[in-house]
Enzyme design. Structure first.
Site, PDB file in Angstrom:
ATOM      1  N   GLU A 167       7.401  11.837  13.938  1.00  0.00           N
ATOM      2  CA  GLU A 167       7.460  12.056  15.353  1.00  0.00           C
ATOM      3  C   GLU A 167       8.697  12.044  16.103  1.00  0.00           C
ATOM      4  O   GLU A 167       8.987  12.256  17.243  1.00  0.00           O
ATOM      5  CB  GLU A 167       6.355  10.936  16.113  1.00  0.00           C
ATOM      6  CG  GLU A 167       5.033  11.224  15.898  1.00  0.00           C
ATOM      7  CD  GLU A 167       4.113  10.050  16.231  1.00  0.00           C
ATOM      8  OE1 GLU A 167       4.676   9.163  16.733  1.00  0.00           O
ATOM      9  OE2 GLU A 167       3.069  10.435  16.489  1.00  0.00           O
ATOM     10  N   GLU A 185       1.494   0.605  -5.286  1.00  0.00           N
ATOM     11  CA  GLU A 185       2.001  -0.518  -4.290  1.00  0.00           C
ATOM     12  C   GLU A 185       2.513  -1.438  -5.324  1.00  0.00           C
ATOM     13  O   GLU A 185       3.081  -2.202  -4.848  1.00  0.00           O
ATOM     14  CB  GLU A 185       0.958  -0.827  -3.555  1.00  0.00           C
ATOM     15  CG  GLU A 185      -0.403  -1.640  -4.127  1.00  0.00           C
ATOM     16  CD  GLU A 185      -1.169  -2.184  -3.037  1.00  0.00           C
ATOM     17  OE1 GLU A 185      -1.050  -3.326  -3.246  1.00  0.00           O
ATOM     18  OE2 GLU A 185      -1.721  -1.407  -2.193  1.00  0.00           O
TER      19      GLU A 185
END
Length: 309
Positions: A92, A123
């Site tokens: 963004e 992860e």
């Protein structure tokens, strides 16, 4: 394998984000409106948890802005929800602040496909984080933000450890106190919103807390870098009709100029809002405005003051 499983289970049992809430054990029996009210009440507690970490957040932002002013990048790394939030915040920045897509980067364990589908084991690898940062060409001017609700995710910790060893600024954002992630980072931010409505579902309060902090990190860093004028997004990129209309409105709010003058200035400035504002307020042409903004490192207020020097 059983020993590893037992150790992990014991670790999870100590985490606030994984705590079981017996008072909610029959939540599935409640009417929808009551569950919604419960969730809304839970969410309302998150801003207070963030507020308790404001000094640490502010210190991390000032350090980040200092590095970025030297040409460094802001790099988020996380797994699962944490990684997705980092990618979201990074994606963004170009339309909001006209940043180059390489200036704010979001990396998720397992790569882009992990945005929509879990990548098994990603992860759990510190080495994968180091490889991802190496592929980016990490420098000492960069800022690396490891994001992990539990504060124990190896990918996030590995990212911070690798970055710190190479002289980069490091921030560890966790939702548990006394986390390994915060301890590994130069700037530890531990926002603790408490146990989740659904046991261990850290996309809820923990995810909201992380989103709020990431909003602060990117937005305030961009304010410090001169990407705004007051509370106006003067570096907004007009990539569609809505943003083109917003660009004109921003110039109008900043200058009070009539529409015809605004259109003329934006056309001369190739649509750059900041340049158009400077042209109108300083009564200068487009090349002069561009030169002053370059001299002021993009800070509009400084460029405006330069007219009287």
């Amino acid at each position: 394998m059983s020993a590893t499983y037992s150790e992990l289970r014991a670790q999870l049992a100590t985490l606030t984000t994984e705590a079981f809430r017996p008072e909610l054990a029959e939540i599935d029996q409640l009417p929808t409106a009551e569950i919604a009210a419960l969730m809304n009440g839970e969410d309302a507690t998150v801003p207070a948890a963030v507020a308790r970490q404001l000094p640490a957040i502010a210190a991390a932002i000032d350090a980040t802005a200092e590095r970025m002013a030297r040409g460094g990048r802001l790099i988020y790394l996380g797994a699962g929800t944490a990684g997705r939030l980092g990618v979201l915040d990074a994606s963004e920045c170009p339309p909001t602040f006209n940043t180059d897509p390489t200036q704010v980067v979001g990396l998720i364990a397992g790569g882009p496909s992990a945005m929509v589908k879990a990548v098994e084991g990603a992860e759990d690898s510190k080495e994968l984080a180091a490889e991802d940062l190496t592929a980016l060409g990490l420098t000492a001017d960069d800022t690396v933000v490891g994001i992990s609700a539990s504060g124990r995710t190896p990918y996030a910790i590995g990212a911070v450890e690798h970055a710190r060893a190479h002289g980069a600024l490091t921030i560890g954002l966790s939702c548990n106190a006394d986390s390994a992630l915060a301890a590994a980072a130069e700037h530890g931010i531990e926002v603790v919103p408490g146990p989740e409505l659904l046991t261990g579902s850290t996309r809820l309060k923990a995810g909201t807390a992380q989103k709020l902090v990431l909003n602060m990190i990117s937005t305030i860093t961009m304010i410090r870098l001169g990407k705004t004028y007051g509370n106006l997004m003067v570096d907004v990129r007009a990539s569609n009709e809505k943003l083109q209309a917003r660009s004109r409105r921003i110039v109008a709010l900043a200058t009070g100029a009539p529409d015809e003058q605004i259109e003329t200035a934006l056309a001369a400035a190739d649509g750059e809002v900041k340049n158009a504002i400077l042209m109108i307020l300083a009564d200068i042409d487009a090349p002069t405005a561009a030169e002053r903004l370059t001299d002021s490192q993009g800070h509009l207020r400084a460029a405006l003051h330069a007219k009287t020097d």
